[in-house]
Enzyme design. Structure first.
Site, short mmCIF file in Angstrom:
data_model
loop_
_atom_site.label_atom_id
_atom_site.label_comp_id
_atom_site.label_asym_id
_atom_site.label_seq_id
_atom_site.Cartn_x
_atom_site.Cartn_y
_atom_site.Cartn_z
N HIS A 1 -22.20 -29.24 -13.47
CA HIS A 1 -23.60 -28.81 -13.29
C HIS A 1 -24.15 -29.46 -12.03
O HIS A 1 -23.93 -30.65 -11.82
CB HIS A 1 -24.43 -29.25 -14.49
CG HIS A 1 -25.90 -29.00 -14.30
ND1 HIS A 1 -26.43 -27.73 -14.41
CD2 HIS A 1 -26.92 -29.83 -13.96
CE1 HIS A 1 -27.74 -27.80 -14.17
NE2 HIS A 1 -28.06 -29.06 -13.90
N ASP B 1 0.81 -1.22 0.00
CA ASP B 1 0.00 0.00 0.00
C ASP B 1 0.84 1.27 0.00
O ASP B 1 0.34 2.34 -0.34
CB ASP B 1 -0.90 0.04 1.24
CG ASP B 1 -2.14 -0.84 1.12
OD1 ASP B 1 -2.21 -1.63 0.17
OD2 ASP B 1 -3.03 -0.72 1.99
P1 FAD Z 1 -0.24 -3.07 5.99
O1 FAD Z 1 -1.07 -4.28 6.06
O2 FAD Z 1 -0.90 -1.75 6.23
O3 FAD Z 1 0.94 -3.28 7.05
C1 FAD Z 1 1.87 -2.29 7.32
C2 FAD Z 1 2.46 -2.56 8.69
O4 FAD Z 1 3.58 -1.71 8.86
C3 FAD Z 1 1.52 -2.25 9.84
O5 FAD Z 1 1.43 -3.35 10.70
C4 FAD Z 1 2.17 -1.06 10.53
O6 FAD Z 1 1.97 -1.06 11.95
C5 FAD Z 1 3.62 -1.30 10.21
N1 FAD Z 1 4.46 -0.09 10.27
C6 FAD Z 1 4.22 1.11 9.70
N2 FAD Z 1 5.24 1.97 9.93
C7 FAD Z 1 6.15 1.27 10.67
C8 FAD Z 1 7.42 1.59 11.21
N3 FAD Z 1 7.98 2.78 11.00
N4 FAD Z 1 8.05 0.64 11.94
C9 FAD Z 1 7.51 -0.58 12.13
N5 FAD Z 1 6.31 -0.94 11.63
C10 FAD Z 1 5.65 -0.02 10.90
N6 FAD Z 1 -7.40 -6.10 0.82
C11 FAD Z 1 -7.71 -7.24 0.19
O7 FAD Z 1 -6.95 -7.68 -0.69
N7 FAD Z 1 -8.84 -7.95 0.50
C12 FAD Z 1 -9.71 -7.53 1.45
O8 FAD Z 1 -10.71 -8.19 1.71
C13 FAD Z 1 -9.42 -6.33 2.13
N8 FAD Z 1 -10.24 -5.87 3.08
C14 FAD Z 1 -9.92 -4.72 3.76
C15 FAD Z 1 -10.81 -4.26 4.73
C16 FAD Z 1 -10.53 -3.11 5.43
C17 FAD Z 1 -11.48 -2.62 6.48
C18 FAD Z 1 -9.31 -2.41 5.16
C19 FAD Z 1 -8.97 -1.17 5.95
C20 FAD Z 1 -8.43 -2.85 4.20
C21 FAD Z 1 -8.74 -4.01 3.47
N9 FAD Z 1 -7.90 -4.49 2.47
C22 FAD Z 1 -8.23 -5.64 1.79
C23 FAD Z 1 -6.67 -3.79 2.09
C24 FAD Z 1 -5.46 -4.50 2.75
O9 FAD Z 1 -5.64 -4.53 4.15
C25 FAD Z 1 -4.18 -3.78 2.41
O10 FAD Z 1 -4.06 -3.65 1.00
C26 FAD Z 1 -2.97 -4.54 2.92
O11 FAD Z 1 -3.03 -4.71 4.31
C27 FAD Z 1 -1.66 -3.83 2.55
O12 FAD Z 1 -0.60 -4.57 3.03
P2 FAD Z 1 0.81 -3.90 3.38
O13 FAD Z 1 1.68 -5.02 3.81
O14 FAD Z 1 1.24 -3.04 2.29
O15 FAD Z 1 0.52 -2.92 4.62
#
Ligand code: FAD
Ligand code: NAD
Length: 467
Positions: free
Chosen positions: A445, A313
């Site tokens: 089916h 993200d």
């Molecule tokens: P994240 O999951 O946001 O993880 C980032 C992590 O980094 C967090 O734990 C944070 O605490 C940590 N962090 C940040 N800065 C620091 C730092 N400086 N030091 C240490 N740790 C840090 N996507 C789907 O594909 N299917 C779904 O059904 C879906 N449902 C969702 C429902 C909701 C309500 C929401 C809000 C989102 C949903 N998403 C879904 C989107 C999905 O959650 C995100 O796309 C996904 O979590 C992104 O993953 P990521 O690893 O990039 O980041």
């Protein structure tokens, strides 16, 4: 000071999957997470808890709306919201513990604390008790994810003006929930509370719900949701949201430029999410976030500093857990000297309402804009015996194929179990199948997947059989 081949900041689906793949490929790997539980947004406050609440609320909805027609009499059905949330929390805890187990199994060193750059190969970790640790590392993968976005006038107070995080932990079922944003979060969590009895009113800035998906999906889904009691204000721009103590007041301007005031007891702000880089001290590594708050990367998910990568993200592209996971594996394999690839055109999108909504590839709007000569085949779910058997007759499957070559270019569906059905389309498109290829494959089916075959037949030369 410990030294690693790769240090990953953030333990969401991007970060923890990258860590596993790096460890599998023989790299000495560290994972830094600021919260006490691993798994990031997805496991803690996103995908998993929202799906747990969607499943629970669907059971209640079926018990109160369709059991009688199935010949099942139930005397008194009540919602126990505290239990529903406790079950959801248990699912979350089990899933997060599963990630901890996987880190241990793969000998990944996990640090709890906020990770920040000291320089491009040194990361400081500050835990909640004020302890500081420093690690040195050859490579870094930034996977710090995203946070809810909002615009001026709609700042969440986390009391009555809430984000998805609070909506997953409500103390009461709102009598009336106002949702700002007719996107994925708004309609998934709006569905949860509508099923539990809330009146749900959506205020959407664009002229459609899911404005970036194929427009046919939004049009059909509005009809379905209106039957469930949803109200929609499209082309309506929110000016102000106020917590009045006992409720909320949303002031907006509609497309006729009239002021509209909507009152309810809670307002869910779901207008997108923004990349999160707070606390990283990017400048110490020689990086800056762009004007959208994202970290810029090239086609290899590599930042302007060659040993630092970023995924999920926090970078461009769909904010989806499976996209973050793919990028995690991609970077790990790139670091190991392999030549992985990601087909961004084939990352499916799913909305877990009922019926479910799923899509992959190009929308009709995108094909028109690109001047592609395409043909469309569509099949309604209500024409399937399987749908009638389960009373899941809403929706359709639409297949878009190149008018000359017949190659499938996009598949869009609203259907029972669309979240699983879409994988047939992803597989077919990865192998560059034609609509006729799908039409000629034997589908079992009675299944919902017959709608995919029928839509492919409709796209081939308008020879669907059951309409
Ligand atoms: P994240 O999951 O946001 O993880 C980032 C992590 O980094 C967090 O734990 C944070 O605490 C940590 N962090 C940040 N800065 C620091 C730092 N400086 N030091 C240490 N740790 C840090 N996507 C789907 O594909 N299917 C779904 O059904 C879906 N449902 C969702 C429902 C909701 C309500 C929401 C809000 C989102 C949903 N998403 C879904 C989107 C999905 O959650 C995100 O796309 C996904 O979590 C992104 O993953 P990521 O690893 O990039 O980041
Ligand atoms: P979204 O982009 O899906 O929807 C936001 C909606 O808000 C859009 O329809 C947009 O037009 C509207 N909007 C924007 N500004 C507005 C304004 N000022 N007033 C009224 N409406 C406005 O974003 P989301 O629903 O907040 O979800 C955030 C991200 O989380 C999404 O990118 C999505 O990919 C991810 N997510 C995915 C799933 C899933 O895969 N099932 C579930 C939940 C969240």
């Amino acid at each position: 000071m410990s030294t690693f081949d790769v240090t990953i900041i953030g333990s969401g689906p991007g970060g923890y999957v990258a860590a596993i793949r790096c460890a599998q490929l023989g790299m000495k790997t560290a994972l830094i997470e600021k919260y006490a539980t691993l798994g990031g947004t997805c496991l803690n406050v996103g995908c998993i808890p929202s799906k747990a609440m969607l499943d629970s609320s669907e059971h209640y909805f079926n018990a109160t709306h369709s059991f009688a027609a199935h010949g099942i009499k139930v005397d008194k059905v009540e919602v126990d919201l505290a239990q529903m949330i406790a079950r959801k929390n248990e699912v979350v805890a089990q899933t997060c513990n599963g990630v901890k187990f996987l880190m241990d199994k793969n000998n990944i060193t996990v640090y709890q604390g906020v990770g920040s750059f000291v320089d491009k190969t040194t990361i400081a970790i500050a835990d909640t008790e004020g302890n500081n640790t420093t690690v040195t590392t050859k490579n870094v993968i930034i996977a710090t994810g995203s946070k809810p976005n909002f615009f001026p006038g709609m700042e969440p107070d986390k009391d009555r003006i809430i984000t998805s995080t609070e909506a997953l932990n409500m103390k009461e079922i709102p009598k009336k929930l106002i949702v700002i944003g007719g996107g994925v979060i708004g309609l998934e969590l709006g569905s949860v509370y509508a099923r539990l009895g809330s009146e749900v009113e959506v205020v959407e800035f664009a002229d459609a719900i899911f404005p970036t998906m194929d427009r046919g999906l939004g049009k059909e889904f509005i009809k379905i949701l209106k039957k469930e009691g949803f109200k929609f204000n499209l082309e309506t721009s929110v000016q102000k949201v106020e917590n009045t103590g006992k409720g909320v007041k949303v002031t907006a301007v509609n497309k006729k430029q009239e002021t509209v005031v909507i009152e309810g007891d809670y307002c869910l702000v779901a207008v997108g999410r923004k990349a999160y880089t707070d606390g990283l001290a990017l400048d110490k590594a020689g990086l800056t976030a762009n004007n959208r708050g994202q970290i810029e990367v090239n086609d290899h998910c590599q930042t302007a500093v060659p040993n630092i990568y970023a995924i999920g993200d926090v970078v461009r592209g769909a904010m989806l857990a499976h996209k973050a996971e793919e990028e995690g594996v991609f970077v790990a394999e790139t670091l190991a000297g392999q030549k992985p690839h990601i087909n961004y055109n084939l990352i499916p999108g799913v909305v877990y309402t009922w019926p479910e909504i799923a899509a992959v590839g190009k929308t009709e709007e995108e094909l028109k804009a690109a001047g592609v000569n395409y043909k469309a085949g569509q099949f309604p779910m209500k024409a399937l015996g399987r749908s009638r058997a389960s009373m899941d007759t809403g929706g359709f499957v639409k297949i878009l194929a190149d008018a000359t070559t017949d190659e499938i270019l996009g598949v869009h569906m609203i259907a029972a179990r669309a979240a699983d059905l879409i994988m047939e389309a992803v597989t077919a498109m990865e192998f560059r199948a034609s609509a006729e290829d799908l039409a000629r494959m034997c589908h079992p089916h009675p299944t919902y997947s017959e709608a995919v075959k029928e839509a492919a037949m409709a796209a081939t030369d308008n020879r669907a059989m059951h309409i």
